[in-house]
Design a protein around this motif. Structure first.
Motif, PDB file in Angstrom:
ATOM      1  N   UNK A  28      30.796  33.455  35.389  1.00  0.00           N
ATOM      2  CA  UNK A  28      30.185  33.992  34.675  1.00  0.00           C
ATOM      3  C   UNK A  28      30.586  35.776  34.669  1.00  0.00           C
ATOM      4  N   UNK A  29      30.865  35.994  33.503  1.00  0.00           N
ATOM      5  CA  UNK A  29      31.642  37.721  32.845  1.00  0.00           C
ATOM      6  C   UNK A  29      30.664  37.543  32.276  1.00  0.00           C
ATOM      7  N   UNK A  30      30.516  39.132  32.342  1.00  0.00           N
ATOM      8  CA  UNK A  30      29.460  39.857  31.400  1.00  0.00           C
ATOM      9  C   UNK A  30      29.787  41.285  31.158  1.00  0.00           C
ATOM     10  N   UNK A  31      29.605  42.056  30.227  1.00  0.00           N
ATOM     11  CA  UNK A  31      30.014  44.091  30.143  1.00  0.00           C
ATOM     12  C   UNK A  31      29.463  44.231  30.868  1.00  0.00           C
ATOM     13  N   UNK A  32      29.072  45.003  31.532  1.00  0.00           N
ATOM     14  CA  UNK A  32      28.620  46.343  32.858  1.00  0.00           C
ATOM     15  C   UNK A  32      28.162  47.391  31.794  1.00  0.00           C
ATOM     16  N   UNK A  33      26.795  46.314  31.278  1.00  0.00           N
ATOM     17  CA  UNK A  33      25.753  47.403  31.019  1.00  0.00           C
ATOM     18  C   UNK A  33      25.459  48.603  31.668  1.00  0.00           C
ATOM     19  N   UNK A  34      24.814  47.941  33.145  1.00  0.00           N
ATOM     20  CA  UNK A  34      24.296  48.773  32.832  1.00  0.00           C
ATOM     21  C   UNK A  34      24.872  50.541  33.666  1.00  0.00           C
ATOM     22  N   UNK A  35      25.815  50.367  34.371  1.00  0.00           N
ATOM     23  CA  UNK A  35      27.154  50.827  34.707  1.00  0.00           C
ATOM     24  C   UNK A  35      27.304  51.937  33.822  1.00  0.00           C
ATOM     25  N   UNK A  36      27.810  51.176  33.043  1.00  0.00           N
ATOM     26  CA  UNK A  36      28.220  52.358  31.507  1.00  0.00           C
ATOM     27  C   UNK A  36      27.224  53.595  31.004  1.00  0.00           C
ATOM     28  N   UNK A  37      26.094  52.632  30.784  1.00  0.00           N
ATOM     29  CA  UNK A  37      24.367  53.579  30.103  1.00  0.00           C
ATOM     30  C   UNK A  37      24.650  55.184  31.265  1.00  0.00           C
ATOM     31  N   UNK A  38      24.878  54.502  32.943  1.00  0.00           N
ATOM     32  CA  UNK A  38      24.534  55.418  33.798  1.00  0.00           C
ATOM     33  C   UNK A  38      25.177  56.305  33.789  1.00  0.00           C
ATOM     34  N   UNK A  39      26.302  56.585  33.151  1.00  0.00           N
ATOM     35  CA  UNK A  39      27.682  57.365  33.014  1.00  0.00           C
ATOM     36  C   UNK A  39      28.543  57.497  33.190  1.00  0.00           C
ATOM     37  N   UNK A  40      28.873  55.832  34.007  1.00  0.00           N
ATOM     38  CA  UNK A  40      30.532  55.723  34.308  1.00  0.00           C
ATOM     39  C   UNK A  40      30.308  53.861  34.729  1.00  0.00           C
ATOM     40  N   UNK A  41      31.436  53.326  35.873  1.00  0.00           N
ATOM     41  CA  UNK A  41      31.462  51.586  36.029  1.00  0.00           C
ATOM     42  C   UNK A  41      32.140  51.787  35.524  1.00  0.00           C
ATOM     43  N   UNK A  42      32.719  50.577  36.076  1.00  0.00           N
ATOM     44  CA  UNK A  42      33.681  49.889  35.577  1.00  0.00           C
ATOM     45  C   UNK A  42      33.631  48.825  33.972  1.00  0.00           C
ATOM     46  N   UNK A  43      34.327  48.340  33.220  1.00  0.00           N
ATOM     47  CA  UNK A  43      33.167  48.024  31.434  1.00  0.00           C
ATOM     48  C   UNK A  43      33.313  46.337  32.370  1.00  0.00           C
ATOM     49  N   UNK A  44      33.503  45.546  33.389  1.00  0.00           N
ATOM     50  CA  UNK A  44      33.706  44.221  33.332  1.00  0.00           C
ATOM     51  C   UNK A  44      33.670  44.469  34.744  1.00  0.00           C
ATOM     52  N   UNK A  45      32.782  42.674  35.666  1.00  0.00           N
ATOM     53  CA  UNK A  45      32.992  43.093  36.973  1.00  0.00           C
ATOM     54  C   UNK A  45      33.110  42.020  36.940  1.00  0.00           C
ATOM     55  N   UNK A  46      33.702  41.900  38.222  1.00  0.00           N
ATOM     56  CA  UNK A  46      33.566  40.284  38.135  1.00  0.00           C
ATOM     57  C   UNK A  46      34.315  39.473  40.037  1.00  0.00           C
ATOM     58  N   UNK A  47      33.939  38.971  41.002  1.00  0.00           N
ATOM     59  CA  UNK A  47      33.755  39.154  42.207  1.00  0.00           C
ATOM     60  C   UNK A  47      35.440  39.986  42.409  1.00  0.00           C
ATOM     61  N   UNK A  48      35.244  40.374  43.078  1.00  0.00           N
ATOM     62  CA  UNK A  48      36.627  42.134  43.821  1.00  0.00           C
ATOM     63  C   UNK A  48      37.937  42.109  42.756  1.00  0.00           C
ATOM     64  N   UNK A  49      37.161  42.485  41.688  1.00  0.00           N
ATOM     65  CA  UNK A  49      37.883  42.888  40.372  1.00  0.00           C
ATOM     66  C   UNK A  49      36.447  44.320  39.595  1.00  0.00           C
ATOM     67  N   UNK A  50      37.116  45.458  39.310  1.00  0.00           N
ATOM     68  CA  UNK A  50      36.861  45.642  38.106  1.00  0.00           C
ATOM     69  C   UNK A  50      37.699  46.746  37.527  1.00  0.00           C
ATOM     70  N   UNK A  51      37.300  45.722  36.183  1.00  0.00           N
ATOM     71  CA  UNK A  51      38.429  45.978  34.889  1.00  0.00           C
ATOM     72  C   UNK A  51      37.793  47.176  33.636  1.00  0.00           C
ATOM     73  N   UNK A  52      38.498  47.270  33.364  1.00  0.00           N
ATOM     74  CA  UNK A  52      38.565  48.612  32.447  1.00  0.00           C
ATOM     75  C   UNK A  52      38.720  47.811  31.130  1.00  0.00           C
ATOM     76  N   UNK A  53      38.621  47.814  30.266  1.00  0.00           N
ATOM     77  CA  UNK A  53      39.432  47.499  28.660  1.00  0.00           C
ATOM     78  C   UNK A  53      39.478  48.104  28.056  1.00  0.00           C
ATOM     79  N   UNK A  54      40.949  48.823  27.200  1.00  0.00           N
ATOM     80  CA  UNK A  54      41.088  49.460  26.040  1.00  0.00           C
ATOM     81  C   UNK A  54      42.135  49.036  25.119  1.00  0.00           C
TER      82      UNK A  54
END
Length: 143
Positions: A28-54
């Motif tokens: 299961x993979x989702x965009x990281x809405x909460x962290x982005x809304x709080x002004x930071x955080x990676x775009x996508x989280x999966x176990x053990x990986x913090x993913x940024x998307x450009x």
């Protein structure tokens, strides 16, 4: 030519990457809405990986290096391995990760990275996720 809304373009890129990871890793993979809304955080989280998307037109090596710096910072905040997905128009997605030896030495500079295809990253991530699952399933020994 119509002007492209960069926020919409970014959201579409994040959705596309999330779909590729969901299909390739079977998790299961989702965009990281909460962290982005709080002004930071990676775009996508999966176990053990913090993913940024450009998803950007014509990035320079300097721009990719700056994205990598942002990715490393988000990885540190999350306590996970930084991973950068980027796409250039009319080309396939590329994935930037730390070289295994550099990671072991605690290095995180852009010069210490590898750039690979999405299928290569998925193969690498499958192996890592399997290893982490095995390690996490080992019961702790009482002293």
């Amino acid at each position: 030519m119509p002007k492209v809304n960069s926020r919409s373009k970014g959201r579409r890129g994040e959705q596309e990457v999330a779909r590729m990871l969901r299909d390739g890793l079977g998790i299961d993979v989702h965009r990281n809405w909460e962290a982005q809304a709080a002004g930071g955080g990676c775009d996508i989280e999966i176990p053990h990986y913090a993913i940024e998307v450009k998803n950007c037109a014509n990035p320079t090596q300097g721009a990719i290096a700056k994205w990598w710096e942002q990715t490393v910072e988000q990885g540190k905040k999350a306590g996970d391995e930084p991973v950068l997905f980027f796409k250039i128009p009319r080309q396939s997605w590329r994935v930037v990760v730390l070289d295994t030896a550099a990671r072991a030495l605690g290095h995180s500079d852009y010069d210490d990275t590898l750039t690979m295809s999405v299928p290569h990253f998925i193969k690498r991530a499958r192996g890592s996720l399997s290893t982490w699952a095995m390690i996490e399933s080992i019961p702790e020994l009482d002293e």
